[in-house]
Scaffold this motif. Structure first.
Motif, short mmCIF file in Angstrom:
data_model
loop_
_atom_site.label_atom_id
_atom_site.label_comp_id
_atom_site.label_asym_id
_atom_site.label_seq_id
_atom_site.Cartn_x
_atom_site.Cartn_y
_atom_site.Cartn_z
N LYS A 155 0.83 -1.21 0.00
CA LYS A 155 0.00 0.00 0.00
C LYS A 155 0.86 1.26 0.00
O LYS A 155 0.49 2.28 -0.57
N ASN A 156 2.01 1.18 0.66
CA ASN A 156 2.91 2.33 0.73
C ASN A 156 4.12 2.15 -0.20
O ASN A 156 5.20 2.67 0.06
N GLY A 157 3.91 1.39 -1.29
CA GLY A 157 5.01 1.04 -2.18
C GLY A 157 5.56 2.20 -3.00
O GLY A 157 6.61 2.08 -3.61
N GLY A 158 4.87 3.30 -3.04
CA GLY A 158 5.36 4.46 -3.78
C GLY A 158 5.35 4.24 -5.29
O GLY A 158 4.46 3.60 -5.84
N LYS A 159 6.38 4.76 -5.96
CA LYS A 159 6.44 4.74 -7.42
C LYS A 159 7.18 3.51 -7.96
O LYS A 159 7.31 3.37 -9.17
N ALA A 160 7.68 2.66 -7.09
CA ALA A 160 8.54 1.55 -7.52
C ALA A 160 7.77 0.23 -7.59
O ALA A 160 6.94 -0.07 -6.73
N ASN A 161 8.05 -0.53 -8.63
CA ASN A 161 7.52 -1.89 -8.76
C ASN A 161 8.49 -2.69 -9.61
O ASN A 161 8.48 -2.60 -10.85
N THR A 162 9.35 -3.45 -8.95
CA THR A 162 10.43 -4.16 -9.65
C THR A 162 9.90 -5.12 -10.70
O THR A 162 10.46 -5.22 -11.81
N ALA A 163 8.84 -5.85 -10.38
CA ALA A 163 8.33 -6.86 -11.33
C ALA A 163 7.80 -6.20 -12.60
O ALA A 163 8.09 -6.65 -13.71
N ILE A 164 7.04 -5.13 -12.47
CA ILE A 164 6.58 -4.40 -13.65
C ILE A 164 7.78 -3.89 -14.43
O ILE A 164 7.81 -3.96 -15.67
N HIS A 165 8.77 -3.37 -13.73
CA HIS A 165 10.01 -2.89 -14.35
C HIS A 165 10.60 -3.97 -15.26
O HIS A 165 10.96 -3.71 -16.42
N GLU A 166 10.70 -5.19 -14.76
CA GLU A 166 11.32 -6.27 -15.54
C GLU A 166 10.45 -6.71 -16.70
O GLU A 166 10.96 -7.05 -17.78
N PHE A 167 9.14 -6.69 -16.52
CA PHE A 167 8.27 -7.07 -17.64
C PHE A 167 8.30 -6.01 -18.74
O PHE A 167 8.15 -6.33 -19.92
N VAL A 168 8.50 -4.76 -18.38
CA VAL A 168 8.67 -3.71 -19.40
C VAL A 168 9.97 -3.94 -20.16
O VAL A 168 10.03 -3.76 -21.38
N HIS A 169 11.03 -4.34 -19.47
CA HIS A 169 12.26 -4.71 -20.16
C HIS A 169 11.99 -5.84 -21.16
O HIS A 169 12.54 -5.86 -22.27
N LEU A 170 11.18 -6.79 -20.75
CA LEU A 170 10.86 -7.92 -21.62
C LEU A 170 10.10 -7.45 -22.87
O LEU A 170 10.36 -7.92 -23.99
#
Length: 260
Positions: A155-170
């Motif tokens: 809930k307080n994760g802010g602007k970061a999401n590592t998994a989404i980051h990696e799927f965008v790389h994909l």
């Protein structure tokens, strides 16, 4: 030990490819399982929560489809249903604007308990990697830290999401080059304006005049992935602070996630 486990997981991924090839697997809808996924999504995925009922149903179906075609294995951990649904959500979110999209360049996701190093070791002091898309003999694999995965949906994760980051790389890798200009998502007419905007914003970040994570200045590919994290995690904030960037990403991902 971790290297041995990786080899075993790669063998499993190869077996899956031999069994399924490029054919879409037959998806059997289990209503009880779907209800379980729906509960996890309702409590843990704000992106899903902001969809209307019809879109939520489509999102659930996309999650099921992803989990039916992708191996998810843990290294020294037991993969839970929460892990599986969060990974699948991370895969679906960037491509939700493209109903027929399938990740043909991914066979398996390997989940580590926490950060790992360049030798895929998750013990010791020199561990800083939270996620990566494999290349070479690791091609078709994605490695993720469970801790980073969970933190990205907090809930307080802010602007970061590592998994989404990696799927965008994909997604970026689909055209053969991880360069921040995914040809599958951006037309030639918009490539030059996108590159210009990226470089301008990277300069502002370096000058301390932007709230986008400094990691985005690493290169164009990282800028795209970091900006996408922001776009999907805090769309209202991105639209307010970076309206032009928001519009470009909205066009690129065929989505407008900001809540009026």
């Amino acid at each position: 030990m971790a290297v041995i486990i990786i080899v075993v997981l790669l063998a499993l991924a190869l077996l899956a490819w031999l069994l399924w090839g490029k054919k879409r697997p037959v998806i059997v809808i289990d209503e009880k399982q779907t209800a379980g996924y729906r509960q996890i999504l309702t409590y843990n995925v704000s992106y899903y929560q902001n969809l209307d009922a019809a879109a939520q149903t489509k999102f659930e179906q996309r999650v099921i489809a992803f989990l039916s075609s992708t191996i998810i294995e843990g290294v020294d951990i037991e993969v839970t249903e929460l892990d599986r649904v969060l990974i699948a959500s991370s895969a679906v979110i960037p491509v939700f604007g493209f109903p027929e999209w399938e990740y043909r360049n991914l066979t398996s996701v390997i989940l580590y308990p926490d950060t790992f190093d360049n030798d895929f070791q998750f013990e010791g002091g020199n561990r800083s990697i939270m996620g990566m898309v494999g290349s070479g003999y690791m091609n078709g694999q994605m490695l993720l830290s469970r801790q980073a995965l969970v933190n990205g949906f907090a809930k307080n994760g802010g602007k970061a999401n590592t998994a989404i980051h990696e799927f965008v790389h994909l997604l970026d890798k689909t055209d053969g080059a991880v360069d921040g200009v995914p040809e599958i998502l951006i037309t030639h007419d918009y490539a030059v304006p996108w590159l210009k905007m990226m470089h301008q914003e990277m300069h502002r970040i370096e000058q301390g005049k932007s709230d986008i994570n400094m990691y985005a200045t690493t290169n164009e590919a990282e800028f795209l992935a970091v900006a996408a994290e922001y776009f999907f995690s805090k769309p209202d904030q991105l639209q307010q602070k970076h309206p032009e960037l928001y519009d470009q990403l909205s066009r690129m991902f065929a989505q407008d996630p900001a809540v009026d």
